[in-house]
Design an enzyme around this catalytic site. Structure first.
Site, mmCIF file in Angstrom:
data_model
loop_
_atom_site.group_PDB
_atom_site.id
_atom_site.type_symbol
_atom_site.label_atom_id
_atom_site.label_comp_id
_atom_site.label_asym_id
_atom_site.label_seq_id
_atom_site.Cartn_x
_atom_site.Cartn_y
_atom_site.Cartn_z
ATOM 1 N N ASN A 49 -1.226 8.865 -16.294
ATOM 2 C CA ASN A 49 -0.180 9.229 -17.248
ATOM 3 C C ASN A 49 0.719 10.349 -16.728
ATOM 4 O O ASN A 49 1.710 10.691 -17.366
ATOM 5 C CB ASN A 49 -0.784 9.632 -18.601
ATOM 6 N N ALA A 75 -9.125 -1.321 -24.736
ATOM 7 C CA ALA A 75 -9.611 -1.190 -23.362
ATOM 8 C C ALA A 75 -8.462 -1.147 -22.367
ATOM 9 O O ALA A 75 -8.658 -1.394 -21.182
ATOM 10 C CB ALA A 75 -10.556 -2.351 -23.031
ATOM 11 N N GLY A 76 -7.256 -0.826 -22.851
ATOM 12 C CA GLY A 76 -6.097 -0.723 -21.977
ATOM 13 C C GLY A 76 -5.939 0.669 -21.399
ATOM 14 O O GLY A 76 -6.901 1.445 -21.320
ATOM 15 N N LYS A 108 0.597 2.631 -17.908
ATOM 16 C CA LYS A 108 -0.346 3.561 -17.276
ATOM 17 C C LYS A 108 -1.134 2.927 -16.134
ATOM 18 O O LYS A 108 -1.437 3.595 -15.142
ATOM 19 C CB LYS A 108 -1.291 4.139 -18.330
ATOM 20 N N THR A 117 3.692 6.368 -20.395
ATOM 21 C CA THR A 117 3.003 5.966 -21.611
ATOM 22 C C THR A 117 2.897 4.451 -21.650
ATOM 23 O O THR A 117 3.233 3.763 -20.679
ATOM 24 C CB THR A 117 3.714 6.548 -22.853
ATOM 25 N N ALA A 171 -4.547 3.408 -22.495
ATOM 26 C CA ALA A 171 -4.864 4.543 -23.367
ATOM 27 C C ALA A 171 -6.369 4.763 -23.443
ATOM 28 O O ALA A 171 -6.858 5.897 -23.341
ATOM 29 C CB ALA A 171 -4.287 4.309 -24.759
ATOM 30 N N SER A 227 9.512 8.551 -28.501
ATOM 31 C CA SER A 227 8.752 9.569 -27.765
ATOM 32 C C SER A 227 9.213 10.991 -28.083
ATOM 33 O O SER A 227 10.413 11.287 -28.092
ATOM 34 C CB SER A 227 8.867 9.325 -26.262
ATOM 35 N N LEU A 228 8.239 11.856 -28.297
ATOM 36 C CA LEU A 228 8.515 13.276 -28.497
ATOM 37 C C LEU A 228 8.371 14.075 -27.212
ATOM 38 O O LEU A 228 8.587 15.289 -27.206
ATOM 39 C CB LEU A 228 7.562 13.847 -29.551
ATOM 40 N N SER A 229 8.012 13.410 -26.114
ATOM 41 C CA SER A 229 7.769 14.131 -24.863
ATOM 42 C C SER A 229 8.969 14.944 -24.385
ATOM 43 O O SER A 229 8.797 16.091 -23.942
ATOM 44 C CB SER A 229 7.313 13.155 -23.777
#
Length: 282
Positions: free
Chosen positions: A88, A129-130, A67, A63, A132, A16-18
């Protein structure tokens, strides 16, 4: 100066870049914050979130694959999150969690403002369809998509997402095996994690899905986006875009919710794209 505590939860999360993005936003805006990353499996998410609050946590990003679990822990929800059925962004408000979804806004802003795409009137194929997919589907419809076809390896989940969106005249679900019979699309969005299990030698979609103006967009970035984007380049798709810009834009939306000010995303995106961005065509 007091330091606010934030985090991102996911599984896996090492990529992760968050934390880097929010730290840069904080530096830009003069906001002191501590932003961490927690690798948490779905069955441990609620307990980990409670521990985070006990340690002073006041906001979190979520993420994959958490979610939809984040949606369930919220006492209050924004209209966007309720429509998506996925969260999110979590904000601690009056001792309870408020849920928001900034994914769709981030995607649309990246496509329209950074890449100059006009989404109005486009026919869209949504793969997945999850959580995201749920996060971006409402925003794409609001941006003027004429028709959306949702394809998922588990057709029941695609049907559930169609029902949740509540627009039977514009949204339909089809089987993965039907991809060759669906005609062409001006927008193809990969909201699956197929990039974590496939490589560029094995991943493929029917070329009949494309027309001369198709934009192929992966919500993933880095190595997870390589198989889908490699296919898109191989079949000479007009626009090829990874998920890095969406990541930065949705992070800015979350930052604004927590701190009341929206940072400038271009400097952060430029640096990260030079390091992690997939070769694109736009």
């Amino acid at each position: 100066m007091p330091v606010s505590r934030f985090a991102v939860f996911g599984h896996p999360i090492a990529h992760s870049l968050s934390p880097r993005i929010h730290t840069e936003f904080g530096r830009q805006m003069g906001v002191a914050l501590n932003y961490l990353a927690f690798d948490v499996a779905p069955d441990a998410f609620r307990v980990s979130l409670e521990r985070f609050v006990a340690e002073g946590g006041c906001g979190a990003n979520v993420t994959l694959p958490l979610k939809e679990a984040a949606f369930e822990v919220c006492t209050t929800l924004s209209a966007r999150a309720r429509r998506a059925g996925a969260v999110n962004t979590l904000s601690r408000v009056d001792g309870v969690w408020h849920g928001e979804n900034t994914d769709g806004t981030g995607l649309v802003r990246n496509l329209t403002e950074r890449h100059g795409l006009d989404l109005r009137g486009r026919r869209a194929l949504l793969l997945g369809a999850g959580g995201a997919a749920r996060g971006v589907a409402p925003a794409l419809l609001d941006a003027g998509i004429t028709e959306m076809v949702i394809v998922n390896r588990s057709p029941e989940r695609a049907d559930m997402l169609c029902d949740a969106l509540g627009e039977p005249g514009r949204v339909s679900a089809r089987y993965w095996g039907d991809l060759g019979d669906l005609g062409n699309f001006e927008l193809i969005v990969n909201a699956t994690s197929i990039g974590n299990t496939s490589d560029m030698r094995t991943f493929s979609l029917p070329r009949s899905l494309l027309d001369s103006m198709t934009a192929a967009v992966d919500l993933n970035y880095g190595s997870a986006a390589v198989p889908f984007l490699a296919w898109a380049h191989a079949v000479e798709t007009r626009y090829v875009i990874d998920g890095l810009g969406m990541l930065v834009e949705q992070a800015a939306e979350s930052f604004s919710l927590w701190h009341g000010r929206r940072p400038d995303t271009d400097p952060v995106y430029t640096v990260l794209h030079s390091e992690y961005g997939a070769p694109g065509r736009s």
